[in-house]
Write a protein that holds these residues in place. Sequence first.
Motif, PDB file in Angstrom:
ATOM      1  N   SER A  29       0.811  -1.223   0.000  1.00 45.13           N
ATOM      2  CA  SER A  29       0.000   0.000   0.000  1.00 45.13           C
ATOM      3  C   SER A  29       0.844   1.272   0.000  1.00 45.13           C
ATOM      4  O   SER A  29       0.350   2.327  -0.409  1.00 45.13           O
ATOM      5  CB  SER A  29      -0.940   0.002   1.201  1.00 45.13           C
ATOM      6  OG  SER A  29      -0.203  -0.027   2.406  1.00 45.13           O
ATOM      7  N   ILE A  30       2.089   1.194   0.445  1.00 47.62           N
ATOM      8  CA  ILE A  30       2.933   2.390   0.461  1.00 47.62           C
ATOM      9  C   ILE A  30       4.007   2.342  -0.625  1.00 47.62           C
ATOM     10  O   ILE A  30       4.906   3.180  -0.655  1.00 47.62           O
ATOM     11  CB  ILE A  30       3.593   2.618   1.844  1.00 47.62           C
ATOM     12  CG1 ILE A  30       4.522   1.464   2.216  1.00 47.62           C
ATOM     13  CG2 ILE A  30       2.526   2.845   2.908  1.00 47.62           C
ATOM     14  CD1 ILE A  30       5.332   1.742   3.487  1.00 47.62           C
ATOM     15  N   SER A  31       3.891   1.370  -1.508  1.00 49.80           N
ATOM     16  CA  SER A  31       4.877   1.206  -2.576  1.00 49.80           C
ATOM     17  C   SER A  31       4.396   1.864  -3.863  1.00 49.80           C
ATOM     18  O   SER A  31       3.218   1.804  -4.198  1.00 49.80           O
ATOM     19  CB  SER A  31       5.123  -0.286  -2.833  1.00 49.80           C
ATOM     20  OG  SER A  31       5.658  -0.917  -1.693  1.00 49.80           O
ATOM     21  N   ASP A  32       5.330   2.477  -4.566  1.00 52.03           N
ATOM     22  CA  ASP A  32       5.065   2.950  -5.915  1.00 52.03           C
ATOM     23  C   ASP A  32       5.319   1.787  -6.868  1.00 52.03           C
ATOM     24  O   ASP A  32       6.340   1.102  -6.751  1.00 52.03           O
ATOM     25  CB  ASP A  32       5.981   4.116  -6.275  1.00 52.03           C
ATOM     26  CG  ASP A  32       5.738   5.343  -5.404  1.00 52.03           C
ATOM     27  OD1 ASP A  32       6.697   6.114  -5.199  1.00 52.03           O
ATOM     28  OD2 ASP A  32       4.601   5.517  -4.922  1.00 52.03           O
ATOM     29  N   MET A  33       4.419   1.591  -7.801  1.00 51.87           N
ATOM     30  CA  MET A  33       4.501   0.451  -8.705  1.00 51.87           C
ATOM     31  C   MET A  33       4.579   0.939 -10.148  1.00 51.87           C
ATOM     32  O   MET A  33       4.132   2.055 -10.472  1.00 51.87           O
ATOM     33  CB  MET A  33       3.271  -0.453  -8.543  1.00 51.87           C
ATOM     34  CG  MET A  33       3.024  -0.938  -7.127  1.00 51.87           C
ATOM     35  SD  MET A  33       4.358  -1.990  -6.508  1.00 51.87           S
ATOM     36  CE  MET A  33       4.255  -3.372  -7.643  1.00 51.87           C
ATOM     37  N   ALA A  34       5.112   0.090 -11.009  1.00 50.77           N
ATOM     38  CA  ALA A  34       5.222   0.488 -12.409  1.00 50.77           C
ATOM     39  C   ALA A  34       5.359  -0.737 -13.291  1.00 50.77           C
ATOM     40  O   ALA A  34       5.663  -1.835 -12.824  1.00 50.77           O
ATOM     41  CB  ALA A  34       6.431   1.407 -12.610  1.00 50.77           C
ATOM     42  N   TRP A  35       5.120  -0.506 -14.562  1.00 50.25           N
ATOM     43  CA  TRP A  35       5.401  -1.488 -15.614  1.00 50.25           C
ATOM     44  C   TRP A  35       6.443  -0.884 -16.546  1.00 50.25           C
ATOM     45  O   TRP A  35       6.311   0.262 -16.985  1.00 50.25           O
ATOM     46  CB  TRP A  35       4.148  -1.824 -16.405  1.00 50.25           C
ATOM     47  CG  TRP A  35       3.168  -2.659 -15.662  1.00 50.25           C
ATOM     48  CD1 TRP A  35       2.086  -2.231 -14.945  1.00 50.25           C
ATOM     49  CD2 TRP A  35       3.173  -4.084 -15.567  1.00 50.25           C
ATOM     50  NE1 TRP A  35       1.429  -3.291 -14.397  1.00 50.25           N
ATOM     51  CE2 TRP A  35       2.068  -4.452 -14.777  1.00 50.25           C
ATOM     52  CE3 TRP A  35       3.999  -5.095 -16.065  1.00 50.25           C
ATOM     53  CZ2 TRP A  35       1.772  -5.776 -14.471  1.00 50.25           C
ATOM     54  CZ3 TRP A  35       3.706  -6.400 -15.779  1.00 50.25           C
ATOM     55  CH2 TRP A  35       2.603  -6.742 -14.981  1.00 50.25           C
ATOM     56  N   TYR A  36       7.475  -1.672 -16.820  1.00 54.45           N
ATOM     57  CA  TYR A  36       8.483  -1.344 -17.810  1.00 54.45           C
ATOM     58  C   TYR A  36       8.408  -2.374 -18.925  1.00 54.45           C
ATOM     59  O   TYR A  36       7.816  -3.443 -18.756  1.00 54.45           O
ATOM     60  CB  TYR A  36       9.883  -1.385 -17.183  1.00 54.45           C
ATOM     61  CG  TYR A  36      10.240  -0.194 -16.331  1.00 54.45           C
ATOM     62  CD1 TYR A  36       9.701  -0.034 -15.061  1.00 54.45           C
ATOM     63  CD2 TYR A  36      11.139   0.764 -16.786  1.00 54.45           C
ATOM     64  CE1 TYR A  36      10.027   1.055 -14.272  1.00 54.45           C
ATOM     65  CE2 TYR A  36      11.486   1.861 -15.996  1.00 54.45           C
ATOM     66  CZ  TYR A  36      10.929   1.988 -14.742  1.00 54.45           C
ATOM     67  OH  TYR A  36      11.271   3.074 -13.957  1.00 54.45           O
ATOM     68  N   ARG A  37       9.032  -2.070 -20.032  1.00 49.70           N
ATOM     69  CA  ARG A  37       9.129  -3.051 -21.110  1.00 49.70           C
ATOM     70  C   ARG A  37      10.478  -2.927 -21.794  1.00 49.70           C
ATOM     71  O   ARG A  37      11.106  -1.870 -21.784  1.00 49.70           O
ATOM     72  CB  ARG A  37       7.995  -2.888 -22.115  1.00 49.70           C
ATOM     73  CG  ARG A  37       8.047  -1.612 -22.944  1.00 49.70           C
ATOM     74  CD  ARG A  37       6.795  -1.507 -23.813  1.00 49.70           C
ATOM     75  NE  ARG A  37       6.788  -0.286 -24.632  1.00 49.70           N
ATOM     76  CZ  ARG A  37       5.765   0.097 -25.367  1.00 49.70           C
ATOM     77  NH1 ARG A  37       4.628  -0.622 -25.396  1.00 49.70           N
ATOM     78  NH2 ARG A  37       5.834   1.203 -26.084  1.00 49.70           N
ATOM     79  N   GLN A  38      10.877  -4.038 -22.374  1.00 51.84           N
ATOM     80  CA  GLN A  38      12.128  -4.058 -23.119  1.00 51.84           C
ATOM     81  C   GLN A  38      11.930  -4.862 -24.390  1.00 51.84           C
ATOM     82  O   GLN A  38      11.630  -6.065 -24.328  1.00 51.84           O
ATOM     83  CB  GLN A  38      13.261  -4.649 -22.279  1.00 51.84           C
ATOM     84  CG  GLN A  38      14.621  -4.527 -22.936  1.00 51.84           C
ATOM     85  CD  GLN A  38      15.765  -4.809 -21.983  1.00 51.84           C
ATOM     86  OE1 GLN A  38      15.586  -5.426 -20.935  1.00 51.84           O
ATOM     87  NE2 GLN A  38      16.951  -4.340 -22.327  1.00 51.84           N
ATOM     88  N   ALA A  39      12.094  -4.195 -25.499  1.00 53.46           N
ATOM     89  CA  ALA A  39      12.007  -4.847 -26.803  1.00 53.46           C
ATOM     90  C   ALA A  39      13.404  -5.314 -27.211  1.00 53.46           C
ATOM     91  O   ALA A  39      14.410  -4.774 -26.740  1.00 53.46           O
ATOM     92  CB  ALA A  39      11.445  -3.878 -27.833  1.00 53.46           C
TER      93      ALA A  39
END
Length: 120
Positions: A29-39
């Motif tokens: 709940s206190i974490s920042d989350m993200a999605w990355y990608r690598q082609a």
Amino acid sequence: VQLQASGGGLVQPGESLRLSCAASGIIFSISDMAWYRQAPGKQRELVASISSGSGTKYADSVKGRFAISRDNAKNTVNLQMNSLNAEDTAVYYCYAHSPDKWYSTAYDYWGQGTQVTVSS
């Protein structure tokens, strides 16, 4: 700590996919989350992020097509991807920037990646 990504696959241009990342071992709940990608042959890039307060940011290339969301009750972060095209083909990684409970420090964690292929 585990960030378990799922939902990747092979789709045709114009179709949709929904990625999910289940987190454990962090205070979600206190974490920042993200999605990355690598082609292939390219650097890893930020696709979308969502802060602990649910503020969102998107790469210009996915604005209006992708939506990131989080469910703090289930410790999951999702990425809804619509109108996919060949340029979205990549391995997608879940990422967490997670403080300890005293907010004295924070750590970066990566999931194992899930392949998204957009091809006719």
